[in-house]
Motif scaffolding. Structure first.
Motif: not given
Ligand SMILES: [Zn+2]
Length: 76
Positions: A9-17, A21-23, A31-45
């Protein structure tokens, strides 16, 4: 607080977006800057908060999704 070893779990940064991905990988919601996003380690998304919660509730301890018990409706 739902945390899981299956997600990072991390905060969406400019670099991620910009570079990753930005969806959301599941519902394709923006996904917007500052949103809480979750990297799915099973599916790499990256997933939005909503999809991560849904997937999390369907997963066993090995991060495998158990489809039999829950309707496979992942749309938020
Ligand atoms: Zn989503």
């Amino acid at each position: 607080m739902s945390s899981s070893a299956c997600f990072v779990t991390q905060e969406a940064t400019k670099e991620i977006l910009l570079r990753v991905t930005n969806v959301c990988g599941e519902c394709y919601d923006d996904l917007c800057l500052g949103d809480t996003v979750h990297y799915d380690m099973q599916n790499y998304r990256f997933l939005c908060d909503c999809c991560q919660k849904k997937l999390c509730s369907m997963m066993n301890k090995e991060c495998e999704i158990i489809y039999d018990e829950v309707e496979p409706n992942l749309f938020c």
